[in-house]
Design a protein around this motif. Structure first.
Motif, mmCIF file in Angstrom:
data_model
loop_
_atom_site.group_PDB
_atom_site.id
_atom_site.type_symbol
_atom_site.label_atom_id
_atom_site.label_comp_id
_atom_site.label_asym_id
_atom_site.label_seq_id
_atom_site.Cartn_x
_atom_site.Cartn_y
_atom_site.Cartn_z
ATOM 1 N N ILE A 192 0.761 -1.091 -0.110
ATOM 2 C CA ILE A 192 0.046 0.083 -0.045
ATOM 3 C C ILE A 192 0.961 1.189 -0.023
ATOM 4 C CG2 ILE A 192 -1.703 1.329 1.405
ATOM 5 C CD1 ILE A 192 -2.752 -1.416 2.197
ATOM 6 N N ALA A 193 2.065 1.177 0.882
ATOM 7 C CA ALA A 193 2.925 2.205 0.731
ATOM 8 C C ALA A 193 4.212 1.620 1.097
ATOM 9 C CB ALA A 193 2.556 3.531 1.692
ATOM 10 N N MET A 194 5.454 1.994 1.036
ATOM 11 C CA MET A 194 6.595 1.828 1.270
ATOM 12 C C MET A 194 7.729 2.930 1.262
ATOM 13 S SD MET A 194 8.002 -0.778 -1.724
ATOM 14 C CE MET A 194 7.374 -0.397 -3.469
ATOM 15 N N VAL A 195 8.718 2.754 2.364
ATOM 16 C CA VAL A 195 9.584 3.702 2.439
ATOM 17 C C VAL A 195 11.067 3.223 2.796
ATOM 18 C CG1 VAL A 195 10.205 5.858 3.933
ATOM 19 C CG2 VAL A 195 8.110 5.311 3.264
ATOM 20 N N ALA A 196 12.108 3.913 2.193
ATOM 21 C CA ALA A 196 13.267 3.675 2.579
ATOM 22 C C ALA A 196 14.089 4.828 2.741
ATOM 23 C CB ALA A 196 14.167 2.931 1.313
ATOM 24 N N ALA A 197 14.883 4.660 3.813
ATOM 25 C CA ALA A 197 15.595 5.851 4.372
ATOM 26 C C ALA A 197 16.994 5.542 4.668
ATOM 27 C CB ALA A 197 15.146 6.471 5.616
ATOM 28 N N ARG A 198 17.978 6.539 4.516
ATOM 29 C CA ARG A 198 19.370 6.430 4.672
ATOM 30 C C ARG A 198 19.796 7.469 5.372
ATOM 31 N NH1 ARG A 198 23.910 7.783 1.652
ATOM 32 N NH2 ARG A 198 22.938 8.463 -0.079
ATOM 33 N N VAL A 199 20.521 7.495 6.477
ATOM 34 C CA VAL A 199 20.966 8.479 7.108
ATOM 35 C C VAL A 199 22.552 8.275 7.382
ATOM 36 C CG1 VAL A 199 18.856 9.144 8.283
ATOM 37 C CG2 VAL A 199 20.441 7.741 9.202
ATOM 38 N N ASP A 200 23.336 9.310 7.094
ATOM 39 C CA ASP A 200 24.782 9.399 7.543
ATOM 40 C C ASP A 200 24.920 10.154 8.817
ATOM 41 O OD1 ASP A 200 27.414 9.152 7.796
ATOM 42 O OD2 ASP A 200 27.882 10.038 5.871
ATOM 43 N N GLN A 205 25.004 13.904 14.763
ATOM 44 C CA GLN A 205 24.090 15.007 13.920
ATOM 45 C C GLN A 205 24.039 14.153 12.678
ATOM 46 O OE1 GLN A 205 26.133 18.700 14.166
ATOM 47 N NE2 GLN A 205 25.132 19.452 11.966
ATOM 48 N N ILE A 206 23.099 14.514 11.978
ATOM 49 C CA ILE A 206 22.766 13.847 10.602
ATOM 50 C C ILE A 206 23.532 14.815 9.478
ATOM 51 C CG2 ILE A 206 21.016 13.322 8.833
ATOM 52 C CD1 ILE A 206 19.199 13.084 11.212
ATOM 53 N N LEU A 207 24.543 14.212 8.919
ATOM 54 C CA LEU A 207 25.253 14.797 7.851
ATOM 55 C C LEU A 207 24.522 14.701 6.584
ATOM 56 C CD1 LEU A 207 28.973 13.440 8.813
ATOM 57 C CD2 LEU A 207 27.752 15.588 9.582
ATOM 58 N N ARG A 208 23.915 13.570 6.181
ATOM 59 C CA ARG A 208 23.384 13.379 4.928
ATOM 60 C C ARG A 208 21.945 12.631 5.192
ATOM 61 N NH1 ARG A 208 28.497 13.840 3.817
ATOM 62 N NH2 ARG A 208 28.774 12.026 4.621
ATOM 63 N N ALA A 209 21.030 12.924 4.622
ATOM 64 C CA ALA A 209 19.888 11.904 4.600
ATOM 65 C C ALA A 209 19.131 11.902 3.204
ATOM 66 C CB ALA A 209 18.546 12.584 5.507
ATOM 67 N N ALA A 210 18.724 10.505 3.129
ATOM 68 C CA ALA A 210 18.042 10.330 1.690
ATOM 69 C C ALA A 210 16.677 9.577 1.959
ATOM 70 C CB ALA A 210 18.971 9.492 1.055
ATOM 71 N N VAL A 211 15.732 9.991 1.570
ATOM 72 C CA VAL A 211 14.181 9.334 1.942
ATOM 73 C C VAL A 211 13.558 9.068 0.452
ATOM 74 C CG1 VAL A 211 12.187 9.088 3.193
ATOM 75 C CG2 VAL A 211 14.397 10.457 4.032
ATOM 76 N N ALA A 212 13.081 7.793 0.411
ATOM 77 C CA ALA A 212 12.178 7.665 -0.926
ATOM 78 C C ALA A 212 11.105 6.783 -0.641
ATOM 79 C CB ALA A 212 13.013 6.740 -1.860
ATOM 80 N N VAL A 213 9.559 6.986 -1.238
ATOM 81 C CA VAL A 213 8.696 6.563 -1.146
ATOM 82 C C VAL A 213 8.230 5.572 -2.347
ATOM 83 C CG1 VAL A 213 6.274 7.096 -0.537
ATOM 84 C CG2 VAL A 213 7.684 8.232 0.730
ATOM 85 N N GLY A 214 7.704 4.358 -2.212
ATOM 86 C CA GLY A 214 7.172 3.893 -3.262
ATOM 87 C C GLY A 214 5.607 3.420 -3.203
ATOM 88 N N SER A 215 4.980 3.194 -4.047
ATOM 89 C CA SER A 215 3.478 2.696 -4.094
ATOM 90 C C SER A 215 2.617 4.170 -3.856
ATOM 91 C CB SER A 215 3.167 1.681 -3.207
ATOM 92 O OG SER A 215 2.363 0.546 -3.470
ATOM 93 N N CYS A 216 2.993 5.130 -3.820
ATOM 94 C CA CYS A 216 1.908 6.248 -3.485
ATOM 95 C C CYS A 216 2.337 7.219 -4.584
ATOM 96 C CB CYS A 216 2.558 7.062 -2.207
ATOM 97 S SG CYS A 216 2.342 6.209 -0.775
ATOM 98 N N GLY A 217 2.419 6.691 -5.763
ATOM 99 C CA GLY A 217 2.333 7.439 -7.273
ATOM 100 C C GLY A 217 2.878 6.414 -8.138
#
Length: 285
Positions: A192-200, A205-217
């Motif tokens: 129905i929805a899914m998410v992947a997240a990567r943090v450094d 402290q979060i130096l970098r972040a990447a977040v992606a969502v699937g099944s919602c478009g």
């Protein structure tokens, strides 16, 4: 008059060179694990089928710190491989793709080329800044994954090309990642929805972040506003920086038999928070 030998309807090349030569002749439909192709074929496959099972199924690292995942690598092979922590989201997704039988034969390349909006491999690879390598008898080109999947069942793959591998740059291998998925049940289900997240994370402290969502478009997407809001933030403040509008502005969910658009939007927001929280947790552990 002898017109020469008939072209077979099925071929299983023993090398990529042979496969690309056959593809250059046109008219071939590619078979990898077959977990998408066979269910959609009805009672039998029709047309010319090029079976690539056994090809391009390896995971290697390069001297420049990047990594390469062969398109023929199965979900089971991905799940059990010794990979950097940034791959954790992809390995979590691999364990939730169908049942064990599907995981043993289904391939990461097939998942990308099938281009379902609910393809489990896409969000984890998007947060790794993945590129795909597309080969033909006349050459090779590399395309960002975000530019490769164009819509439901549509990719940038040309008729004579084969997706041979996925490349992850060194920068995409930094940090830790997590994958969360919502369906009508825990396994054997389309998301129905899914998410992947990567943090450094460094020094809390979060130096970098990447977040992606699937099944919602139509395609899975990164969330640039969420990523920007998390960058440079102490981990203790991260959850407060994930704002609903920053998530929803990137999505275009639909109503279907699995969920309404409104439900998907709310689910995506909650899953983003869960995925980021889990990625931070493993990053600081």
């Amino acid at each position: 008059m002898n017109s020469g030998p008939a072209v077979p309807d099925y071929a299983r090349p023993q090398s990529l060179t042979e496969a690309l030569h056959l593809m250059s002749q046109g008219g071939w439909r590619v078979l990898a694990g077959g977990t998408d192709l066979y269910p959609g074929a009805g009672t039998q496959l029709s047309g010319k089928t090029l079976d690539l099972s056994g090809l391009c199924g390896d995971v290697t690292s390069a001297a420049n710190g990047s990594m390469r995942v062969g398109a023929g690598t199965t979900w089971a092979e991905l799940a059990s491989a010794n990979l950097p922590p940034a791959f954790r989201a992809l390995q979590q997704a691999a364990l939730q793709v169908g049942g064990r039988q599907v995981q043993n034969v289904g391939t990461i390349g097939g998942n990308l080329c099938n281009a379902s909006p609910a393809a489990d491999g896409v969000p984890p690879l998007l947060v790794l800044d993945a590129e795909v390598k597309l080969a033909s008898a006349t050459g090779v080109r590399r395309v960002a994954l975000s530019d490769f999947v164009l819509g439901p069942r549509r990719t940038a793959l040309r008729a004579t090309e084969v997706l041979t591998s996925i490349a992850i740059p060194k920068a995409g291998l930094q940090g830790r990642s997590a994958f969360v998925k919502l369906g009508a049940r825990s396994h054997l289900v389309i998301s129905i929805a899914m998410v992947a997240a990567r943090v450094d994370v460094e020094d809390g402290q979060i130096l970098r972040a990447a977040v992606a969502v699937g099944s919602c478009g139509p395609v899975a997407v990164r969330l640039p506003a969420v990523e920007a809001a998390l960058t440079g933030v102490p981990v203790a403040q991260a959850m407060g920086r994930i704002l609903p509008d920053d998530v929803w502005s990137a999505l275009s969910p639909i109503d279907d038999m699995r969920a309404s658009a409104a439900y998907r939007s709310e689910a995506a927001l909650e899953l983003v928070r869960r995925a980021v929280a889990e990625a931070i947790k493993v990053a600081v552990a």
